[in-house]
Design a protein around this motif. Structure first.
Motif, PDB file in Angstrom:
ATOM      1  N   VAL A  34     -13.556  16.574  -9.378  1.00  0.00           N
ATOM      2  CA  VAL A  34     -13.276  16.572 -10.819  1.00  0.00           C
ATOM      3  C   VAL A  34     -12.967  15.128 -11.204  1.00  0.00           C
ATOM      4  O   VAL A  34     -11.879  14.616 -10.907  1.00  0.00           O
ATOM      5  N   ILE A  35     -13.926  14.472 -11.834  1.00  0.00           N
ATOM      6  CA  ILE A  35     -13.846  13.031 -12.083  1.00  0.00           C
ATOM      7  C   ILE A  35     -12.575  12.635 -12.836  1.00  0.00           C
ATOM      8  O   ILE A  35     -12.000  11.578 -12.578  1.00  0.00           O
ATOM      9  N   GLU A  36     -12.122  13.496 -13.726  1.00  0.00           N
ATOM     10  CA  GLU A  36     -10.911  13.187 -14.506  1.00  0.00           C
ATOM     11  C   GLU A  36      -9.653  13.171 -13.641  1.00  0.00           C
ATOM     12  O   GLU A  36      -8.612  12.685 -14.085  1.00  0.00           O
ATOM     13  N   MET A  37      -9.737  13.678 -12.418  1.00  0.00           N
ATOM     14  CA  MET A  37      -8.577  13.741 -11.537  1.00  0.00           C
ATOM     15  C   MET A  37      -8.654  12.730 -10.396  1.00  0.00           C
ATOM     16  O   MET A  37      -7.845  12.769  -9.470  1.00  0.00           O
ATOM     17  N   LEU A  38      -9.625  11.803 -10.469  1.00  0.00           N
ATOM     18  CA  LEU A  38      -9.834  10.837  -9.398  1.00  0.00           C
ATOM     19  C   LEU A  38      -9.429   9.440  -9.818  1.00  0.00           C
ATOM     20  O   LEU A  38      -9.535   9.068 -10.984  1.00  0.00           O
ATOM     21  N   ASP A  39      -8.953   8.669  -8.836  1.00  0.00           N
ATOM     22  CA  ASP A  39      -8.551   7.274  -9.035  1.00  0.00           C
ATOM     23  C   ASP A  39      -9.266   6.406  -8.014  1.00  0.00           C
ATOM     24  O   ASP A  39      -9.466   6.825  -6.870  1.00  0.00           O
ATOM     25  N   GLY A  40      -9.554   5.193  -8.412  1.00  0.00           N
ATOM     26  CA  GLY A  40      -9.963   4.179  -7.458  1.00  0.00           C
ATOM     27  C   GLY A  40      -8.694   3.533  -6.924  1.00  0.00           C
ATOM     28  O   GLY A  40      -7.905   2.980  -7.686  1.00  0.00           O
ATOM     29  N   ALA A  41      -8.458   3.638  -5.634  1.00  0.00           N
ATOM     30  CA  ALA A  41      -7.237   3.109  -5.019  1.00  0.00           C
ATOM     31  C   ALA A  41      -7.560   1.859  -4.215  1.00  0.00           C
ATOM     32  O   ALA A  41      -8.549   1.831  -3.486  1.00  0.00           O
ATOM     33  N   HIS A  42      -6.725   0.848  -4.361  1.00  0.00           N
ATOM     34  CA  HIS A  42      -6.856  -0.346  -3.526  1.00  0.00           C
ATOM     35  C   HIS A  42      -6.323  -0.045  -2.135  1.00  0.00           C
ATOM     36  O   HIS A  42      -5.232   0.533  -2.007  1.00  0.00           O
ATOM     37  N   VAL A  43      -7.035  -0.442  -1.108  1.00  0.00           N
ATOM     38  CA  VAL A  43      -6.530  -0.308   0.250  1.00  0.00           C
ATOM     39  C   VAL A  43      -5.396  -1.315   0.425  1.00  0.00           C
ATOM     40  O   VAL A  43      -4.278  -0.951   0.772  1.00  0.00           O
ATOM     41  N   VAL A  44      -5.672  -2.575   0.153  1.00  0.00           N
ATOM     42  CA  VAL A  44      -4.624  -3.602   0.118  1.00  0.00           C
ATOM     43  C   VAL A  44      -4.311  -3.830  -1.358  1.00  0.00           C
ATOM     44  O   VAL A  44      -5.178  -4.268  -2.118  1.00  0.00           O
ATOM     45  N   PRO A  45      -3.104  -3.509  -1.797  1.00  0.00           N
ATOM     46  CA  PRO A  45      -2.768  -3.683  -3.205  1.00  0.00           C
ATOM     47  C   PRO A  45      -2.991  -5.128  -3.674  1.00  0.00           C
ATOM     48  O   PRO A  45      -2.798  -6.080  -2.902  1.00  0.00           O
ATOM     49  N   VAL A  46      -3.387  -5.283  -4.913  1.00  0.00           N
ATOM     50  CA  VAL A  46      -3.598  -6.611  -5.494  1.00  0.00           C
ATOM     51  C   VAL A  46      -2.324  -7.438  -5.381  1.00  0.00           C
ATOM     52  O   VAL A  46      -2.373  -8.630  -5.074  1.00  0.00           O
ATOM     53  N   ALA A  47      -1.175  -6.803  -5.562  1.00  0.00           N
ATOM     54  CA  ALA A  47       0.106  -7.508  -5.455  1.00  0.00           C
ATOM     55  C   ALA A  47       0.354  -8.071  -4.055  1.00  0.00           C
ATOM     56  O   ALA A  47       1.166  -8.966  -3.883  1.00  0.00           O
ATOM     57  N   ASN A  48      -0.367  -7.534  -3.067  1.00  0.00           N
ATOM     58  CA  ASN A  48      -0.237  -8.004  -1.689  1.00  0.00           C
ATOM     59  C   ASN A  48      -1.455  -8.819  -1.250  1.00  0.00           C
ATOM     60  O   ASN A  48      -1.714  -8.936  -0.054  1.00  0.00           O
ATOM     61  N   GLY A  49      -2.197  -9.342  -2.205  1.00  0.00           N
ATOM     62  CA  GLY A  49      -3.345 -10.183  -1.878  1.00  0.00           C
ATOM     63  C   GLY A  49      -4.670  -9.463  -1.818  1.00  0.00           C
ATOM     64  O   GLY A  49      -5.681 -10.062  -1.467  1.00  0.00           O
ATOM     65  N   GLY A  50      -4.686  -8.189  -2.144  1.00  0.00           N
ATOM     66  CA  GLY A  50      -5.934  -7.429  -2.148  1.00  0.00           C
ATOM     67  C   GLY A  50      -6.817  -7.800  -3.323  1.00  0.00           C
ATOM     68  O   GLY A  50      -6.353  -8.359  -4.313  1.00  0.00           O
ATOM     69  N   SER A  51      -8.081  -7.492  -3.207  1.00  0.00           N
ATOM     70  CA  SER A  51      -9.036  -7.824  -4.261  1.00  0.00           C
ATOM     71  C   SER A  51      -9.604  -6.555  -4.890  1.00  0.00           C
ATOM     72  O   SER A  51      -9.328  -5.440  -4.436  1.00  0.00           O
ATOM     73  N   ASP A  52     -10.423  -6.746  -5.913  1.00  0.00           N
ATOM     74  CA  ASP A  52     -11.116  -5.630  -6.557  1.00  0.00           C
ATOM     75  C   ASP A  52     -12.483  -5.388  -5.930  1.00  0.00           C
ATOM     76  O   ASP A  52     -13.283  -4.627  -6.455  1.00  0.00           O
ATOM     77  N   ASP A  53     -12.741  -6.006  -4.797  1.00  0.00           N
ATOM     78  CA  ASP A  53     -13.986  -5.796  -4.058  1.00  0.00           C
ATOM     79  C   ASP A  53     -14.072  -4.318  -3.666  1.00  0.00           C
ATOM     80  O   ASP A  53     -13.079  -3.738  -3.221  1.00  0.00           O
ATOM     81  N   PRO A  54     -15.229  -3.686  -3.831  1.00  0.00           N
ATOM     82  CA  PRO A  54     -15.359  -2.271  -3.459  1.00  0.00           C
ATOM     83  C   PRO A  54     -14.998  -1.973  -1.998  1.00  0.00           C
ATOM     84  O   PRO A  54     -14.595  -0.855  -1.679  1.00  0.00           O
ATOM     85  N   ARG A  55     -15.085  -2.974  -1.118  1.00  0.00           N
ATOM     86  CA  ARG A  55     -14.718  -2.768   0.290  1.00  0.00           C
ATOM     87  C   ARG A  55     -13.205  -2.720   0.475  1.00  0.00           C
ATOM     88  O   ARG A  55     -12.718  -2.503   1.586  1.00  0.00           O
ATOM     89  N   ASN A  56     -12.458  -2.878  -0.622  1.00  0.00           N
ATOM     90  CA  ASN A  56     -11.006  -2.741  -0.613  1.00  0.00           C
ATOM     91  C   ASN A  56     -10.607  -1.518  -1.435  1.00  0.00           C
ATOM     92  O   ASN A  56      -9.561  -1.477  -2.056  1.00  0.00           O
ATOM     93  N   GLY A  57     -11.458  -0.521  -1.447  1.00  0.00           N
ATOM     94  CA  GLY A  57     -11.186   0.639  -2.281  1.00  0.00           C
ATOM     95  C   GLY A  57     -11.483   1.966  -1.622  1.00  0.00           C
ATOM     96  O   GLY A  57     -12.276   2.065  -0.688  1.00  0.00           O
ATOM     97  N   LEU A  58     -10.800   2.979  -2.126  1.00  0.00           N
ATOM     98  CA  LEU A  58     -11.020   4.370  -1.746  1.00  0.00           C
ATOM     99  C   LEU A  58     -10.987   5.211  -3.011  1.00  0.00           C
ATOM    100  O   LEU A  58     -10.179   4.944  -3.909  1.00  0.00           O
TER     101      LEU A  58
END
Length: 105
Positions: A10-34
């Motif tokens: 259900v697309i309305e119930m889904l989030d793109g989650a950062h594996v490494v949070p941006v606040a901890n140096g993570g990026s918006d690269d798709p390889r840093n997402g779930l």
């Protein structure tokens, strides 16, 4: 598009989650997402569960709820390797270390 740990689509119930949070140096690269359900994203950010980067098994925090209690639909994310959507191994390692530190405290 479905949650990688529950299969919820259900697309309305889904989030793109950062594996490494941006606040901890993570990026918006798709390889840093779930792609996660909103509730599993929140639990991930609270370090109630993580992905073991060596085995791709999902682990719950010893003091937290079990995977069953959190309604996980699977015990690992090996399907991401098969679909080519597995996050970068460095990102998984960093997040797992964060999880282990949170478990220790």
């Amino acid at each position: 598009g479905k949650c990688v740990v529950t299969g919820l689509s259900v697309i309305e119930m889904l989030d793109g989650a950062h594996v490494v949070p941006v606040a901890n140096g993570g990026s918006d690269d798709p390889r840093n997402g779930l792609l996660l359900s909103a509730s599993h994203h929140r639990a991930y950010d609270k370090h109630l569960w993580s992905i073991n980067p060596s085995t791709l098994e999902i682990e719950s925090a010893p003091k937290g709820p079990s995977l069953k209690q959190m309604k996980f639909g699977r015990s690992d994310v090996s399907q991401l390797r098969e679909t080519g959507t597995l996050p970068h191994s460095d990102a998984l390692e960093i997040r797992y270390e964060m999880f282990l530190r949170a478990k220790a405290s």
